[in-house]
Design a protein around this motif. Sequence first.
Motif, PDB file in Angstrom:
ATOM      1  N   ILE A  11      43.181 -16.522  28.039  1.00  0.00           N
ATOM      2  CA  ILE A  11      42.063 -16.994  28.877  1.00  0.00           C
ATOM      3  C   ILE A  11      41.529 -15.847  29.728  1.00  0.00           C
ATOM      4  O   ILE A  11      40.313 -15.659  29.848  1.00  0.00           O
ATOM      5  N   CYS A  12      42.429 -15.061  30.293  1.00  0.00           N
ATOM      6  CA  CYS A  12      41.978 -13.962  31.160  1.00  0.00           C
ATOM      7  C   CYS A  12      41.284 -12.874  30.347  1.00  0.00           C
ATOM      8  O   CYS A  12      40.325 -12.258  30.821  1.00  0.00           O
ATOM      9  N   GLU A  13      41.746 -12.653  29.120  1.00  0.00           N
ATOM     10  CA  GLU A  13      41.077 -11.647  28.275  1.00  0.00           C
ATOM     11  C   GLU A  13      39.668 -12.093  27.899  1.00  0.00           C
ATOM     12  O   GLU A  13      38.776 -11.265  27.719  1.00  0.00           O
ATOM     13  N   ALA A  14      39.473 -13.407  27.796  1.00  0.00           N
ATOM     14  CA  ALA A  14      38.135 -13.926  27.494  1.00  0.00           C
ATOM     15  C   ALA A  14      37.248 -13.916  28.743  1.00  0.00           C
ATOM     16  O   ALA A  14      36.031 -14.076  28.643  1.00  0.00           O
ATOM     17  N   GLY A  15      37.855 -13.752  29.897  1.00  0.00           N
ATOM     18  CA  GLY A  15      37.096 -13.698  31.147  1.00  0.00           C
ATOM     19  C   GLY A  15      36.837 -12.260  31.570  1.00  0.00           C
ATOM     20  O   GLY A  15      36.858 -11.347  30.743  1.00  0.00           O
ATOM     21  N   ARG A  16      36.642 -12.043  32.857  1.00  0.00           N
ATOM     22  CA  ARG A  16      36.226 -10.714  33.314  1.00  0.00           C
ATOM     23  C   ARG A  16      37.401  -9.810  33.702  1.00  0.00           C
ATOM     24  O   ARG A  16      37.202  -8.663  34.088  1.00  0.00           O
ATOM     25  N   TRP A  17      38.618 -10.331  33.603  1.00  0.00           N
ATOM     26  CA  TRP A  17      39.746  -9.604  34.177  1.00  0.00           C
ATOM     27  C   TRP A  17      40.281  -8.528  33.237  1.00  0.00           C
ATOM     28  O   TRP A  17      40.261  -8.686  32.025  1.00  0.00           O
ATOM     29  N   ARG A  18      40.778  -7.422  33.784  1.00  0.00           N
ATOM     30  CA  ARG A  18      41.179  -6.254  32.986  1.00  0.00           C
ATOM     31  C   ARG A  18      42.652  -5.864  33.122  1.00  0.00           C
ATOM     32  O   ARG A  18      43.162  -5.093  32.319  1.00  0.00           O
TER      33      ARG A  18
ATOM     34  N   MET B  57      55.495  -5.607  37.092  1.00  0.00           N
ATOM     35  CA  MET B  57      55.153  -5.372  35.686  1.00  0.00           C
ATOM     36  C   MET B  57      53.646  -5.546  35.517  1.00  0.00           C
ATOM     37  O   MET B  57      53.004  -6.283  36.273  1.00  0.00           O
ATOM     38  N   GLN B  58      53.101  -4.863  34.520  1.00  0.00           N
ATOM     39  CA  GLN B  58      51.646  -4.815  34.375  1.00  0.00           C
ATOM     40  C   GLN B  58      51.268  -4.820  32.899  1.00  0.00           C
ATOM     41  O   GLN B  58      51.989  -4.258  32.070  1.00  0.00           O
ATOM     42  N   ARG B  59      50.128  -5.431  32.612  1.00  0.00           N
ATOM     43  CA  ARG B  59      49.623  -5.469  31.238  1.00  0.00           C
ATOM     44  C   ARG B  59      48.107  -5.349  31.290  1.00  0.00           C
ATOM     45  O   ARG B  59      47.446  -6.061  32.066  1.00  0.00           O
ATOM     46  N   ALA B  60      47.540  -4.494  30.453  1.00  0.00           N
ATOM     47  CA  ALA B  60      46.081  -4.441  30.349  1.00  0.00           C
ATOM     48  C   ALA B  60      45.588  -5.695  29.643  1.00  0.00           C
ATOM     49  O   ALA B  60      46.281  -6.267  28.797  1.00  0.00           O
TER      50      ALA B  60
ATOM     51  N   ASP C 211      41.120  -0.476  31.011  1.00  0.00           N
ATOM     52  CA  ASP C 211      40.283   0.514  31.706  1.00  0.00           C
ATOM     53  C   ASP C 211      39.595   1.480  30.733  1.00  0.00           C
ATOM     54  O   ASP C 211      39.111   2.534  31.136  1.00  0.00           O
ATOM     55  N   ASP C 212      39.552   1.114  29.421  1.00  0.00           N
ATOM     56  CA  ASP C 212      38.840   1.966  28.448  1.00  0.00           C
ATOM     57  C   ASP C 212      37.321   1.921  28.658  1.00  0.00           C
ATOM     58  O   ASP C 212      36.601   2.797  28.216  1.00  0.00           O
ATOM     59  N   GLU C 213      36.857   0.845  29.281  1.00  0.00           N
ATOM     60  CA  GLU C 213      35.414   0.713  29.538  1.00  0.00           C
ATOM     61  C   GLU C 213      35.210   0.301  30.988  1.00  0.00           C
ATOM     62  O   GLU C 213      36.065  -0.359  31.581  1.00  0.00           O
TER      63      GLU C 213
END
Length: 180
Positions: free
Chosen positions: A114-121, A166-169, A174-176
């Motif tokens: 859901i977050c990948e389909a939204g604006r979050w990075r 912990m962190q996940r892109a 941040d590629d764009e």
Amino acid sequence: MTDRDASVHVRPSTTDDLAAIHAIYAHHVTNGLGSFEEVPPGIDEMAERRLAIVERGMPHLVAEANGRLLGYAYVGPYRPRPAYRYTVENSVYVAPEATRLGVGRALLGTLIEICEAGRWRQMVAVIGDRGNTASIALHAALGFHEAGHLKAVGFKHGRWVDVVIMQRALGVGDDERPGD
Ligand SMILES: CC(C)(COP(=O)(O)OP(=O)(O)OC[C@H]1O[C@@H](n2cnc3c(N)ncnc32)[C@H](O)[C@@H]1OP(=O)(O)O)[C@@H](O)C(=O)NCCC(=O)NCCS
């Protein structure tokens, strides 16, 4: 997805789910170190917290199997200042009798989608207790890496508690540059 996971259904939470959500969270606040709260909040407070997430357009989900609510998960802003607006922090809680059945994986996997389909990075997990093997392993299984840890920033159940970050892109990360 295995047969074990196939029976777990993830959907957006509703206010009707609050009693079950409250029971799960109260258990983990009282018995665990994943949350740094020490006294379980009441249902009214849980309702306000849920509404604050939903009103931001962020996902607040539950997982159920055979009509029983087995866990819940949501994201909120990582930190309130505006430059953090593309980063979310997730929370996942599974009923103690339903762990290791794929519920956490189903919830966190859906949050990520859901977050990948939204604006979050970026998605960040702030995990209470270096010994929280289940949460660390769940996040690692879903593509998170350990970004660091904070030593002894908590004191709960009579001892100092570390926090593992912990962190996940998400998506292009941040590629764009962000579009909005
Ligand atoms: C962390 C938590 C959400 C995991 O949920 P879960 O439904 O038990 O996890 P799953 O069954 O979906 O496990 C997914 C993967 O995570 C890893 N994992 C989960 N629990 C594990 C454990 N106890 N030990 C080792 N690996 C574990 C495994 O890789 C597992 O995949 P596998 O079962 O195919 O090997 C759950 O244990 C929980 O609610 N803990 C207390 C609250 C908490 O700490 N929440 C996190 C706050 S940041």
